[in-house]
Scaffold this motif. Sequence first.
Motif, PDB file in Angstrom:
ATOM      1  N   ASP A 301       8.033  -9.769   0.669  1.00 34.63           N
ATOM      2  CA  ASP A 301       8.594 -10.780  -0.485  1.00 34.63           C
ATOM      3  C   ASP A 301       9.176  -9.945  -1.557  1.00 34.63           C
ATOM      4  O   ASP A 301       8.378  -9.308  -2.209  1.00 34.63           O
ATOM      5  CB  ASP A 301       7.314 -11.538  -0.775  1.00 34.63           C
ATOM      6  CG  ASP A 301       7.740 -12.731  -1.721  1.00 34.63           C
ATOM      7  OD1 ASP A 301       8.867 -12.878  -1.871  1.00 34.63           O
ATOM      8  OD2 ASP A 301       6.650 -13.430  -2.025  1.00 34.63           O
ATOM      9  N   PRO A 302      10.416 -10.185  -1.662  1.00 39.58           N
ATOM     10  CA  PRO A 302      11.022  -9.290  -2.833  1.00 39.58           C
ATOM     11  C   PRO A 302      10.885 -10.459  -4.298  1.00 39.58           C
ATOM     12  O   PRO A 302      11.821 -10.065  -5.398  1.00 39.58           O
ATOM     13  CB  PRO A 302      12.395  -9.410  -2.345  1.00 39.58           C
ATOM     14  CG  PRO A 302      12.674 -10.740  -1.748  1.00 39.58           C
ATOM     15  CD  PRO A 302      11.339 -10.763  -0.821  1.00 39.58           C
ATOM     16  N   GLY A 303       9.967 -11.251  -4.187  1.00 42.76           N
ATOM     17  CA  GLY A 303       9.873 -12.237  -5.541  1.00 42.76           C
ATOM     18  C   GLY A 303       8.716 -11.646  -6.498  1.00 42.76           C
ATOM     19  O   GLY A 303       8.385 -10.349  -6.302  1.00 42.76           O
ATOM     20  N   SER A 304       7.919 -12.565  -6.969  1.00 40.63           N
ATOM     21  CA  SER A 304       6.830 -11.994  -8.035  1.00 40.63           C
ATOM     22  C   SER A 304       5.592 -12.106  -7.085  1.00 40.63           C
ATOM     23  O   SER A 304       5.267 -13.030  -6.455  1.00 40.63           O
ATOM     24  CB  SER A 304       6.991 -13.246  -9.188  1.00 40.63           C
ATOM     25  OG  SER A 304       8.351 -12.823  -9.855  1.00 40.63           O
ATOM     26  N   LEU A 305       4.575 -11.294  -7.764  1.00 33.15           N
ATOM     27  CA  LEU A 305       3.320 -11.258  -7.164  1.00 33.15           C
ATOM     28  C   LEU A 305       2.265 -11.454  -8.646  1.00 33.15           C
ATOM     29  O   LEU A 305       2.507 -10.643  -9.422  1.00 33.15           O
ATOM     30  CB  LEU A 305       2.740  -9.852  -6.841  1.00 33.15           C
ATOM     31  CG  LEU A 305       1.044  -9.688  -6.351  1.00 33.15           C
ATOM     32  CD1 LEU A 305       0.584 -10.677  -5.477  1.00 33.15           C
ATOM     33  CD2 LEU A 305       0.978  -8.467  -6.303  1.00 33.15           C
ATOM     34  N   VAL A 306       1.484 -12.456  -8.529  1.00 32.20           N
ATOM     35  CA  VAL A 306       0.765 -12.902  -9.703  1.00 32.20           C
ATOM     36  C   VAL A 306      -0.736 -12.967  -9.093  1.00 32.20           C
ATOM     37  O   VAL A 306      -1.362 -13.866  -8.293  1.00 32.20           O
ATOM     38  CB  VAL A 306       0.957 -14.113 -10.383  1.00 32.20           C
ATOM     39  CG1 VAL A 306       0.142 -14.555 -11.495  1.00 32.20           C
ATOM     40  CG2 VAL A 306       2.448 -14.229 -11.009  1.00 32.20           C
ATOM     41  N   ILE A 307      -1.480 -11.996  -9.665  1.00 29.00           N
ATOM     42  CA  ILE A 307      -2.975 -12.073  -9.054  1.00 29.00           C
ATOM     43  C   ILE A 307      -3.901 -12.869 -10.125  1.00 29.00           C
ATOM     44  O   ILE A 307      -3.690 -12.864 -11.293  1.00 29.00           O
ATOM     45  CB  ILE A 307      -3.485 -10.620  -8.998  1.00 29.00           C
ATOM     46  CG1 ILE A 307      -2.408  -9.869  -8.024  1.00 29.00           C
ATOM     47  CG2 ILE A 307      -4.750 -10.511  -8.570  1.00 29.00           C
ATOM     48  CD1 ILE A 307      -2.682  -8.211  -8.246  1.00 29.00           C
ATOM     49  N   PRO A 308      -4.529 -13.831  -9.501  1.00 28.09           N
ATOM     50  CA  PRO A 308      -5.236 -14.457 -10.292  1.00 28.09           C
ATOM     51  C   PRO A 308      -6.538 -13.972 -11.209  1.00 28.09           C
ATOM     52  O   PRO A 308      -6.896 -12.941 -10.623  1.00 28.09           O
ATOM     53  CB  PRO A 308      -6.082 -15.756  -9.328  1.00 28.09           C
ATOM     54  CG  PRO A 308      -5.845 -15.034  -7.953  1.00 28.09           C
ATOM     55  CD  PRO A 308      -4.900 -13.943  -7.874  1.00 28.09           C
ATOM     56  N   GLU A 309      -6.880 -14.417 -12.277  1.00 26.03           N
ATOM     57  CA  GLU A 309      -8.173 -13.897 -12.859  1.00 26.03           C
ATOM     58  C   GLU A 309      -9.172 -13.967 -12.361  1.00 26.03           C
ATOM     59  O   GLU A 309     -10.019 -12.815 -12.652  1.00 26.03           O
ATOM     60  CB  GLU A 309      -8.042 -14.682 -14.209  1.00 26.03           C
ATOM     61  CG  GLU A 309      -6.655 -14.692 -15.133  1.00 26.03           C
ATOM     62  CD  GLU A 309      -6.471 -13.407 -15.920  1.00 26.03           C
ATOM     63  OE1 GLU A 309      -7.531 -12.750 -16.041  1.00 26.03           O
ATOM     64  OE2 GLU A 309      -5.412 -13.173 -16.041  1.00 26.03           O
TER      65      GLU A 309
END
Length: 693
Positions: A301-309
């Motif tokens: 995936d060339p998009g964004s990675l947001v890891i939850p808190e």
Amino acid sequence: MKKKILLIIMMVLAINTVKAYDFTAYAPSGQMLFCSILDQNNHQIGLTVGVPKPSGDLVIPETIHSGGADWTVTEIMDEAFRESTITSVVIPNTVTAIGNRAFYMCTQLSGTLVIPNSVNTVGYTAFCRCDRMTKVVLPEKDVIYGNGCFMTTGLTGTLVLPEGLTVVAPQMFRNNGKLTNIVIPNTVTTLSGDAFSYCDKLESVQIPESVTTIEGNPFNNCEKIETVAVEEGNLVYFSENNCVINQLTNTVVIGCKNSVIPEGVVAIGSFAFGQCGLTHMPDIPSSVTSIGDHAFLSCNDPGSLVIPETVTDIAPEAFIYSRFSMVTLPQSMDTIPYRLFGMCQWMGEVTIPESVNYIDRLAFSWCTKLKKIYVYNPIPPTVNAEQAYYHSFDLVPRSATIYVPQGSLSAYQNAPGWSEFANIVEMGIFPIGTEWYYEIENANGSITYQHLEYTADTTVNEEPVHILVRINTLYDKNLHEEKSYEYIYERDNKVYWWNKALGEFTMLYDFAAQVGDEWEIKVGMEQLQLQVDGEGTVDYNGQTYRTLTVSDPQDLFSGTIICGIGHETSFFPERLMTKGDDYRVEGIRCVWQYGQLIFHATETLCDEVYFNFHYDVDETTADGFQVYPNPTTGLITISDTQPGEYRITNTMGQTLMTGHFGGENQQIDVSQLSEGMYFITIDGKTTKLIINR
């Protein structure tokens, strides 16, 4: 002394000249066999290593006559036929054991291999690299198989494992790239790690009811698997959304390219999605608290990675070789582990939260396109910088810009590891990616939602300013109107706003103001005098924000300012900007940074609002014309409108595409645009367009 040394040498030579076999014989097929006595009393022998090595079609006899006795062949010993040029082999029913590497790299061995029911053990890599062996028939019973015993062979089509087998050994069928299907019997209890890894033509996985142990991911690096399932009745594992889940630990252990991680899962296991063909990173639900090593190895995936808190434990190399362009780490992290993002050569931007105080060796090694690093800890996190090869930012361009909190520039410029970067700058109050959401009541009673997003930087009057896209949106109709661009910059805890009418900056907020302080805001050609009447605090998600109660003589921008966030009623003095004729601003609802909710003032479902704005696009996208599919991968259709001109702009207002379309169901190719959000305007009507590949 010399005599002792000579004696030792002679003893070594004597040992090395002892034969590794007891006698030789000839196979019925004509090859010389080298025999080693295993049991003198019962006349049992094993076949062992010797020269010349056999070639051609080999038939191993049940018994060999030698020295006046008949010897039974019960074992094919370690490396007995290693790297020989045999083309086929017949193994007799007297053999009970096949040793380690017994047929290793017999690259001419072809066709079907039959292992008789007499065999109880097969050693590690016994048939590894038998590249032309297309089929294997295994004993219909439980056999102990060594690691990698059929690794890298030519097995083709469907592999049916026999009834009675209980353990599929580690790497047992690894790298059999021509297997298209595997049938696992209901006697198997253990699937070992990498058992079928790199079998990259497999398209589906069915785990039987009998399996109680899955070690690692047996299907690691199987990029074409589209479905994974567990038979009903399994007491340890179940499947949901193309995920195999350990119900005892609530851990995803096997995923595939079409997986959606279910809510309620608390852990992502080691290699769970390791090189499984992911082209789109599945959302990590807020129930997840830990992520195992190599869990998302080589996610494409060339998009964004947001890891939850909620994630508090991330193992080393969890995202190694992945292709995320932007990464946001959670406040729950205090350490960035070893090679967490090693070899992520697509990463252009990473946000490191204030909680991080240590970055382990090679954490970002070979992130050669990393250009922006946002670090929120005012105390520089310790990096591994003692050895160049093990540097936390090994091969990250030293021209990358490091954004650090206000007042910490000197600390970073002098900190080991960080001081190597040429461009270290202090961040403003609002980092790029900040979004605000306000609710507005229109004159007719309908509700509009105002969305502001800090999308990019530019320069105005030699000041480095932020571009804020300001959009009023009717979400129920997915209609975007009154899109405009505002320009702000920050300095000394003050926010300045570009007055377009006067062509100058005016102070919008003074977050450092005290009770009794005043400042003037110039709105168009008019002035607004604000006075600070009180101070206070508001808490949200463990963060305390200072507040200022302000007023003005005309009561146009009176209310509460949340320092670091903005005005509680409206970010800009809307009532003076619009003379209060068209709508009334109701107040702030939500604020995000990098897709993470950092503040909300009511019980509004802020995550839903964020999703609606960025992703949930109805096909009926604007009053007067339709755009579909939306989101799109590259080709859109325009309908319900007359022939005319279209214009596509980005979030900075830059025109990227224009053209003429011929009317009903006209298609436009937007594949040249990168992933992201855009706006398409036709006949004065504008709607958002999402490109998502």
